[in-house]
Design a protein around this motif. Structure first.
Motif, PDB file in Angstrom:
ATOM      1  N   THR A 109       0.758  -1.210  -0.095  1.00 17.49           N
ATOM      2  CA  THR A 109       0.007  -0.088  -0.050  1.00 17.49           C
ATOM      3  C   THR A 109       0.722   1.199   0.126  1.00 17.49           C
ATOM      4  O   THR A 109       0.692   2.240  -0.709  1.00 17.49           O
ATOM      5  CB  THR A 109      -0.797  -0.111   1.155  1.00 17.49           C
TER       6      THR A 109
ATOM      7  N   ASP B 155       2.485   1.764  -3.429  1.00 20.27           N
ATOM      8  CA  ASP B 155       1.670   2.109  -4.583  1.00 20.27           C
ATOM      9  C   ASP B 155       1.462   3.887  -4.262  1.00 20.27           C
ATOM     10  O   ASP B 155       1.256   4.436  -5.255  1.00 20.27           O
ATOM     11  CB  ASP B 155       0.262   1.552  -4.361  1.00 20.27           C
ATOM     12  N   ALA B 156       1.350   4.264  -2.915  1.00 21.08           N
ATOM     13  CA  ALA B 156       1.158   5.775  -2.781  1.00 21.08           C
ATOM     14  C   ALA B 156       2.550   6.560  -3.142  1.00 21.08           C
ATOM     15  O   ALA B 156       2.251   7.718  -3.034  1.00 21.08           O
ATOM     16  CB  ALA B 156       0.624   5.818  -1.437  1.00 21.08           C
TER      17      ALA B 156
ATOM     18  N   ASP C  73       2.077   9.187  -6.182  1.00 17.90           N
ATOM     19  CA  ASP C  73       1.488  10.545  -5.636  1.00 17.90           C
ATOM     20  C   ASP C  73       2.486  11.350  -4.755  1.00 17.90           C
ATOM     21  O   ASP C  73       2.465  12.526  -4.868  1.00 17.90           O
ATOM     22  CB  ASP C  73       0.063  10.298  -5.157  1.00 17.90           C
ATOM     23  N   ASP C  74       3.016  10.703  -3.844  1.00 16.06           N
ATOM     24  CA  ASP C  74       4.120  11.180  -3.074  1.00 16.06           C
ATOM     25  C   ASP C  74       5.225  11.871  -3.592  1.00 16.06           C
ATOM     26  O   ASP C  74       5.645  12.858  -3.097  1.00 16.06           O
ATOM     27  CB  ASP C  74       4.536  10.279  -1.796  1.00 16.06           C
TER      28      ASP C  74
ATOM     29  N   ARG D 199      -1.601  12.110   4.140  1.00 13.71           N
ATOM     30  CA  ARG D 199      -1.173  10.775   3.432  1.00 13.71           C
ATOM     31  C   ARG D 199      -0.685  10.101   4.233  1.00 13.71           C
ATOM     32  O   ARG D 199      -0.616   8.940   4.480  1.00 13.71           O
ATOM     33  CB  ARG D 199      -0.544  10.934   2.181  1.00 13.71           C
TER      34      ARG D 199
END
Length: 797
Positions: A226, A229-230, A233-234, A571
């Motif tokens: 997880t 996958d983020a 964007d980060d 996030r």
């Protein structure tokens, strides 16, 4: 042990060096008269190996081996043991009543090289015993059987015989095996205990522990996916934050640089000073030009005028002519006077010469008148007279005549007058010549001076020309002084202009440096022109306007940065809570830090799972090792217990003794032509069975000398034959046997049987050597070494 070569020197009867080669010999005899040294050969072999003589009661007694009258004995024996070749060397020295020596044991290799095994007596003793497997006492019972020792093994006490057999058969190996078995049992017991403790340390690796570890690995793997996958964007938000932060830092840096743009103090004054300095320099340059022109005009006038040197030379010539006229007048008078004096002295010389001639004539007349007086000087008493040729008895005494003396004095006075006249004439001639030379020299000087005033013969005109030339030179000096002043003024004006230019250059350099800083920061300041003051004013105005424009852009960037940072923090907070729920406490405040922490905890979880799996596998192997160690312990313990007592060794010795007795009995039966057999009683004493006396059993000590020899030989041959088979380690290496015993006590039949037995030994690969006085036995030996008079010769059948 098989001898190959023997060399002795100063040993017993062998005073001179003696050598024996056994390289191609299997069966030999040492023969010769009694006392020739046959037994000494056997002694030399024993001495080379052990440093002792069998016939001496004391092994330490070695001084007797040195030949009578010698100070040193040396023995060297080359021998083979199995496939290896060795050389033993011993030296005995007697010095001041004390005995010393050296010992050396070497291994000889096929290529001729050697290796030192022992280099002194103490080291050599152990090395030889280890190499041969025999001590000195055992060596003299199995290989070398010297005189008086033949029957010792036969008559030894049972205990001593057992010790010898145990040493020869290497039976202590069973003691070592028992000891090793017991040590092995201890090691196995320790291994069982150690492995059992290690097995207990692995008790944590249960099925439940493995299931929990597997669950944690899968949970952390899902969280890591997880977070991974983020990351896209980060990363995008991180790039935007970096870009906005860079923009803000650049804005702050630009504002700082623009705020530092300040017009330096004194720019306007510096510009004015530059203009004034350059105007003054122009005036100084023009003034210098005029002064240089005036110098050139004055120099041209001086150069076109008369040569100053010629004018001075003409003036000096006029002055010289005036002085020279006076000197010429005086020298002319001196010449006239010298000429008159010269004529006068010439007349004086003529008159003096006439006077000398006149008075010389008068002297000649006086001498003619008094010739007898002149002759007297030639008379010698006893010699003939030059006139009458009669002998002069006495030379007459007579005074010189007065007239002759006066004439001679007058001539001498005339000559003095002539010399005086000539000297006066010479002086007059010198004075005349000097006056003429001076007159000539002054005439030449007058001519030279006349040439010097040829261009200016008028002295007054010459003075006017010189005055005009001096005025021209004075004008040139004044023009040059004016030029030097102009040069100094120009130099000062240039220095002032350079100083003004340097101040302007510094101001312009400051402007260029400031503008370069703005350019490096990405700004676009206005380009410089020719007026430095105007350049600074334009740059300051541009900086003020640029700072106003930067304020609005900086506010917009701050708002955008706060928005992206908030989204990124949300996030990380959300994902961090999931990680902490899984036990990841050191998650940090950045997504990359959180991902690394989850990865590290996941690695720990995987390592824990691997540790449990490895421990489960090791536990299985340890159980197998514990069972194997227990089995080893049981076997080793049982073997150690079985070999702990000496019953096994006693049984082995009894069996070995039975084998030896059986073999020796067979040989003795043949040697005694069926009369005797050998046996042992319950006390392990040797006995003989007398077949000629109803098989009576009696002690071997009851045998006669010849019968004892037969029994001892039979036992020695049996010991030599059977030792290799009976020994636990292959036995000592008995490749040779030396018999030094009296064969003369045997009858013909027994001697034949003994000879046949010995000959059979020589054909079985064993070297056999005998010492004998019996011709019938010696003739049957293929190689004989005859010993006599301290020498040894070889004979062959």
């Amino acid at each position: 042990m098989r001898p190959v070569h023997l060399r002795v020197e100063g040993f017993g009867v062998f005073r001179a060096p003696v050598e024996l080669s056994f390289a191609d010999v299997d069966y030999f005899a040492l023969i010769g008269p009694t006392g020739a040294g046959k037994s000494t050969v056997i002694d030399a072999m024993c001495f080379a190996l052990y440093g002792s003589i069998p016939r001496y009661d004391d092994e330490r007694l070695v001084s007797r081996v040195v030949s009578l009258g010698s100070q040193q004995a040396k023995v060297s024996l080359t021998f083979d043991v199995g496939p290896g070749r060795y050389r033993a060397t011993r030296v005995v020295r007697i010095q001041k009543g004390r005995t010393g020596g050296d010992a050396l044991l070497e291994q000889i290799f096929p290529d001729g090289t050697s290796e030192l095994l022992a280099e002194n007596r103490s080291a050599m003793k152990g090395a030889v015993e280890k190499l041969l497997g025999l001590s000195f006492a055992h060596f003299t019972k199995c290989i070398v059987l010297p005189q008086g020792e033949f029957a010792r093994f036969l008559h030894d006490e049972p205990a001593k015989r057992r010790d010898l057999l145990a040493r020869l058969l290497d039976l202590d190996v069973y003691d070592r095996i028992g000891q090793l078995a017991r040590e092995r049992a201890k090691e196995a017991a320790s291994a069982v205990e150690h492995e059992t403790r290690r097995l207990e340390e692995l008790a944590f690796a249960t099925d439940e522990a493995r299931a929990a570890a597997q669950h944690r690995v899968e949970q952390l793997r899902a969280i890591y996916k997880t977070i991974d996958d983020a990351r896209v964007d980060d990363d995008r938000d991180a790039a935007a934050i970096t870009e906005l932060d860079t923009t803000l830092r650049a804005t702050v840096e630009h504002d700082r640089l623009l705020a530092e743009v300040v017009v330096p103090r004194g720019v306007e004054q510096a510009a004015a000073e530059i203009e004034l300095a350059h105007a003054a320099l122009a005036v100084a340059v023009a003034t210098l030009g005029r002064a240089a022109s005036e110098v050139a005009t004055a120099e041209a006038r001086v150069e076109t005028g008369p040569e100053p040197t010629g004018l001075v030379r003409a003036r000096d010539a006029h002055d010289g002519l005036a002085a020279l006229a006076v000197r010429l007048e005086a020298i002319d008078g001196a010449v006239v006077q010298a000429t008159t004096e010269l004529a006068r002295t010439e007349k004086l010389v003529g008159g003096a010469q006439d006077l000398v001639t006149e008075r010389r004539s008068a002297l000649d007349e006086a001498q003619d008148a008094h010739r007898a007086h002149g002759l007297r000087v030639h008379l010698v008493a006893g010699a003939p007279c030059p006139v009458c040729e009669q002998e002069v008895a006495v030379v007459p005494k007579r005074r010189k005549p007065t007239a002759l003396t006066k004439s001679e004095d007058a001539v001498e006075a005339a000559r003095t007058i002539l010399n005086g006249a000539r000297e006066t004439h010479r002086l007059a001639s010198t004075a005349h010549a000097t006056a003429l030379a001076t007159r000539t020299e002054l005439g030449e000087q007058h001519a030279i001076l006349q040439l010097a005033i040829a261009e200016y013969p008028d002295r007054k005109r010459l003075a006017d020309v010189i005055a005009d030339a001096e005025a021209q030179r004075a004008a040139l000096v004044a023009a040059r002084a004016t030029e030097r002043a102009a040069v100094a003024a120009e130099t000062e004006a240039k220095a002032a202009a350079r100083a003004a230019d340097q101040r302007a250059a510094r101001i312009r350099e400051q402007h260029a440096t400031r503008r370069e800083e703005l350019l490096r920061a990405g700004l676009d300041p206005p380009a410089p022109g020719a007026d430095v003051a105007a350049d600074w004013t334009a740059l300051a105005n541009w900086s003020a306007q640029s700072r106003a424009d930067l304020g609005a852009a900086s506010d917009e960037a701050r708002v955008a940065l706060a928005r992206v940072q908030g989204r990124r923090a949300e996030r990380v907070t959300e994902l961090g809570e999931r990680a902490r729920a899984a036990g990841v406490t050191d998650s940090g405040t950045a997504l990359a830090t959180l991902r690394d922490a989850v990865m590290e905890r996941g690695g720990d979880a995987r390592h824990e799972l691997d540790r449990i799996d490895e421990a489960r596998e090791r536990a299985g192997k340890l159980r197998e090792q514990v069972e194997a160690a227990r089995a080893d312990y049981d076997v080793a313990r049982l073997l150690g217990e079985l070999l702990r007592s000496n019953r096994f060794e006693k049984w082995m010795l009894t069996e070995a003794l039975d084998v030896l007795v059986e073999a020796a009995s067979t040989t003795l039966f043949a040697l005694s032509q069926g009369r005797f057999s050998l046996a042992s009683n319950d006390d392990e004493e040797f006995v003989v069975v007398d077949h000629a006396n109803a098989d009576e059993t009696r002690s071997v000590r009851t045998l006669s000398g010849g019968e004892t020899f037969q029994a001892s030989l039979a036992l020695a041959l049996a010991l030599s034959d059977q030792l290799a088979e009976l020994s636990s380690a292959g036995g000592a290496k008995l490749d040779a046997i030396m018999l030094d015993e009296g064969f003369g006590s045997l009858d013909a039949d027994t001697l034949d049987a003994v000879a046949t037995t010995i000959e059979a030994l020589g054909t079985e690969g064993r070297m056999v050597g005998i010492v004998t006085h019996v011709p019938a036995l010696a003739e049957r030996v293929p190689v004989r070494f005859r010993v006599a008079d301290g020498a040894i010769t070889r004979e062959e059948s």
